[in-house]
Scaffold this motif. Structure first.
Motif, PDB file in Angstrom:
ATOM      1  N   ARG A  96       0.830  -1.194   0.000  1.00 58.15           N
ATOM      2  CA  ARG A  96       0.000   0.000   0.000  1.00 58.15           C
ATOM      3  C   ARG A  96       0.877   1.263   0.000  1.00 58.15           C
ATOM      4  O   ARG A  96       1.821   1.386   0.770  1.00 58.15           O
ATOM      5  CB  ARG A  96      -0.884  -0.007   1.237  1.00 58.15           C
ATOM      6  N   GLY A  97       0.546   2.202  -0.862  1.00 53.97           N
ATOM      7  CA  GLY A  97       1.275   3.461  -0.934  1.00 53.97           C
ATOM      8  C   GLY A  97       2.488   3.434  -1.839  1.00 53.97           C
ATOM      9  O   GLY A  97       3.016   4.502  -2.181  1.00 53.97           O
ATOM     10  N   GLU A  98       2.952   2.268  -2.259  1.00 51.69           N
ATOM     11  CA  GLU A  98       4.112   2.178  -3.143  1.00 51.69           C
ATOM     12  C   GLU A  98       3.681   2.315  -4.598  1.00 51.69           C
ATOM     13  O   GLU A  98       2.531   2.084  -4.953  1.00 51.69           O
ATOM     14  CB  GLU A  98       4.847   0.854  -2.921  1.00 51.69           C
ATOM     15  N   VAL A  99       4.637   2.668  -5.456  1.00 52.30           N
ATOM     16  CA  VAL A  99       4.344   2.900  -6.871  1.00 52.30           C
ATOM     17  C   VAL A  99       4.147   1.566  -7.582  1.00 52.30           C
ATOM     18  O   VAL A  99       5.011   0.673  -7.499  1.00 52.30           O
ATOM     19  CB  VAL A  99       5.486   3.688  -7.536  1.00 52.30           C
ATOM     20  N   LEU A 100       3.025   1.440  -8.295  1.00 56.71           N
ATOM     21  CA  LEU A 100       2.762   0.225  -9.063  1.00 56.71           C
ATOM     22  C   LEU A 100       3.229   0.385 -10.508  1.00 56.71           C
ATOM     23  O   LEU A 100       3.750  -0.560 -11.108  1.00 56.71           O
ATOM     24  CB  LEU A 100       1.271  -0.121  -9.023  1.00 56.71           C
ATOM     25  N   LYS A 139      -5.194   6.974   6.350  1.00 58.78           N
ATOM     26  CA  LYS A 139      -5.051   6.707   7.785  1.00 58.78           C
ATOM     27  C   LYS A 139      -4.025   5.598   8.018  1.00 58.78           C
ATOM     28  O   LYS A 139      -3.169   5.696   8.909  1.00 58.78           O
ATOM     29  CB  LYS A 139      -6.399   6.331   8.381  1.00 58.78           C
ATOM     30  N   ALA A 140      -4.100   4.538   7.195  1.00 64.33           N
ATOM     31  CA  ALA A 140      -3.154   3.433   7.343  1.00 64.33           C
ATOM     32  C   ALA A 140      -1.729   3.873   7.021  1.00 64.33           C
ATOM     33  O   ALA A 140      -0.757   3.307   7.556  1.00 64.33           O
ATOM     34  CB  ALA A 140      -3.560   2.273   6.440  1.00 64.33           C
ATOM     35  N   LEU A 141      -1.580   4.884   6.174  1.00 62.05           N
ATOM     36  CA  LEU A 141      -0.258   5.384   5.814  1.00 62.05           C
ATOM     37  C   LEU A 141       0.266   6.410   6.812  1.00 62.05           C
ATOM     38  O   LEU A 141       1.364   6.942   6.632  1.00 62.05           O
ATOM     39  CB  LEU A 141      -0.290   5.982   4.407  1.00 62.05           C
ATOM     40  N   GLY A 142      -0.530   6.702   7.844  1.00 64.41           N
ATOM     41  CA  GLY A 142      -0.065   7.571   8.911  1.00 64.41           C
ATOM     42  C   GLY A 142      -0.494   9.019   8.809  1.00 64.41           C
ATOM     43  O   GLY A 142       0.013   9.866   9.559  1.00 64.41           O
ATOM     44  N   VAL A 196      -5.020  14.629   2.205  1.00 62.11           N
ATOM     45  CA  VAL A 196      -4.688  14.408   0.798  1.00 62.11           C
ATOM     46  C   VAL A 196      -3.607  15.387   0.353  1.00 62.11           C
ATOM     47  O   VAL A 196      -2.641  15.014  -0.342  1.00 62.11           O
ATOM     48  CB  VAL A 196      -5.948  14.551  -0.086  1.00 62.11           C
ATOM     49  N   LYS A 197      -3.741  16.655   0.747  1.00 65.31           N
ATOM     50  CA  LYS A 197      -2.742  17.658   0.359  1.00 65.31           C
ATOM     51  C   LYS A 197      -1.361  17.315   0.923  1.00 65.31           C
ATOM     52  O   LYS A 197      -0.347  17.436   0.217  1.00 65.31           O
ATOM     53  CB  LYS A 197      -3.183  19.031   0.848  1.00 65.31           C
ATOM     54  N   LYS A 198      -1.321  16.894   2.183  1.00 63.82           N
ATOM     55  CA  LYS A 198      -0.021  16.539   2.785  1.00 63.82           C
ATOM     56  C   LYS A 198       0.581  15.340   2.070  1.00 63.82           C
ATOM     57  O   LYS A 198       1.793  15.300   1.805  1.00 63.82           O
ATOM     58  CB  LYS A 198      -0.195  16.236   4.272  1.00 63.82           C
TER      59      LYS A 198
END
Length: 389
Positions: A96-100, A139-142, A196-198
């Motif tokens: 999750r969050g990594e580039v695919l 949220k899961a990404l902090g 989202v902006k952050k």
């Protein structure tokens, strides 16, 4: 249950045909036998075959052949147009969050869950399951997303801001509306927009708080790249790659008759190539039978997925042929006959027929691999009963 007198001149008898190890008859071969009106015994036809009642163990456990791997691959397509500028190598795991992949040299990260983005998210107060998906991932990404409204609460949805990438003068935006949040939905609150902006700033993107269709690749969970279909420089119009789960599972292509007796959650024991065994459970059973051979000439099978209790038990192996033992019910030391020795009587119940034509009523128990457990008065091991050939 004692020998049953039969009062009808002719008795309709059915020999049950059991498919696999299911305990219910699913078909029948029907014929008639003459019955003596005085003593109620059936006069057997010529060329009958007999078999002895045996005492043995019966079990519905079964052995299936399977393949260790990462499950069935699924294709990945882009959600927007563009030129493919980077793709991962097969075997790469993406969390999750990594580039695919990258389009037009812009990173498309992986978010997990559902549904995928099917509309732009920009207006404060926008409500939907896609908003909940974004909120859960951030949220899961902090990233702090604040408090989301509960189901039944009403939120005010503001007019969407103009899309800076749109050509021409924007149309007059509609006024704000009030929307009720349903179960499973999220709201694009001020706190979520700030998250989202952050996230956008951290990724070097314009921090406008807007998410467009195709900005995210949304899949059920982390993935492992199984194969890559596109080439760098291709237009992103077709399948880019195929991915699987990152967790090792066993896939069994089972005959439909075997699948009828399987249930999700059934305990299994998987024998690995080195002889070690690993416990597991049936986690998924497909609902469509498929041909495994090219041209559709082979037998149909149904895909059954077995999840290992400890995926690490497979060690370094990413693929291998394995044997799957599916646990079932076991009855020890019971009286058994072939299923074709059972006679289904028109007045109800079952019987077996002796060599002299008499019928003995029986109660049935476990069905297993063409045999059935029986009991009844006078039924003992070694008793000869009539069966079909």
């Amino acid at each position: 249950m004692s020998a049953m007198p039969l009062k009808h001149r002719r008795v309709l008898i059915a020999s049950a045909v059991v498919v696999g190890v299911a305990a219910a008859a699913v078909g029948a071969t029907v014929w008639a036998r003459d019955v003596d009106a005085d003593d109620g015994t059936a006069r057997p036809q010529q060329n009958v075959k007999t078999v002895a009642v045996t005492r043995q163990d019966l079990s519905t456990s079964r052995t299936l052949r399977g393949s260790l791997g990462f499950g069935t691959p699924r294709p990945v397509k882009s959600g927007r147009e563009g030129v493919v500028t980077w793709l991962p190598q097969p075997g790469t795991s993406v969390a999750r969050g990594e580039v695919l992949y990258r389009l037009n040299d812009e990173a498309v990260p992986l978010f997990t869950g559902s549904p995928p983005l099917y509309r732009p998210l920009a207006a404060r107060g926008t409500v939907g399951r896609d908003v909940a998906m974004v909120a859960e991932n951030l949220k899961a990404l902090g990233y702090p997303i604040g408090t989301q409204p509960k189901a039944g609460e009403r939120v005010t949805q503001e007019a969407p801001p103009p899309n800076p990438g749109a050509s021409g003068a924007p149309a007059t935006p509609p006024g704000a509306t009030s929307v009720t949040v349903k179960a499973g939905e999220g709201a694009y609150t001020a706190a979520l927009i700030n998250a989202v902006k952050k996230w956008q700033r951290d990724r070097g993107l314009p921090d406008d708080g807007r998410l467009d269709v195709g900005d995210l690749a949304v899949l059920p969970g982390p993935v492992r790249v199984d194969s890559v279909s596109a080439l760098v420089g291709d237009a992103a119009t077709g399948t880019l790659m195929s991915v699987t789960s990152t967790t090792k599972v066993v896939t069994v292509q089972a005959p439909p008759a075997e699948v009828d007796a399987l249930r999700e959650g059934d305990a299994t024991s998987v024998r690995l190539p080195d002889g070690a065994t690993a416990a597991g459970k049936v986690s998924a059973i497909a609902t469509v039978a498929q041909q495994n051979e090219a041209g559709g000439t082979g037998p149909q099978t149904v895909a059954v997925t077995v999840a290992l209790d400890d995926p690490g038990a497979a060690g370094h192996l990413d693929g291998a042929d394995v044997t799957v033992e599916v646990a079932g019910e076991t009855r020890k030391g019971v009286l058994a006959v072939p299923v074709n020795a059972l006679l289904a009587l028109s007045e109800g119940g079952y019987a077996v027929q002796l060599e002299d034509g008499r019928l003995i009523g029986v109660r049935t128990g476990l069905f297993s691999r063409g045999l059935v457990e029986i009991e009844g008065t006078g039924v003992v091991a070694g008793l000869k009963v009539v069966t079909t050939s």
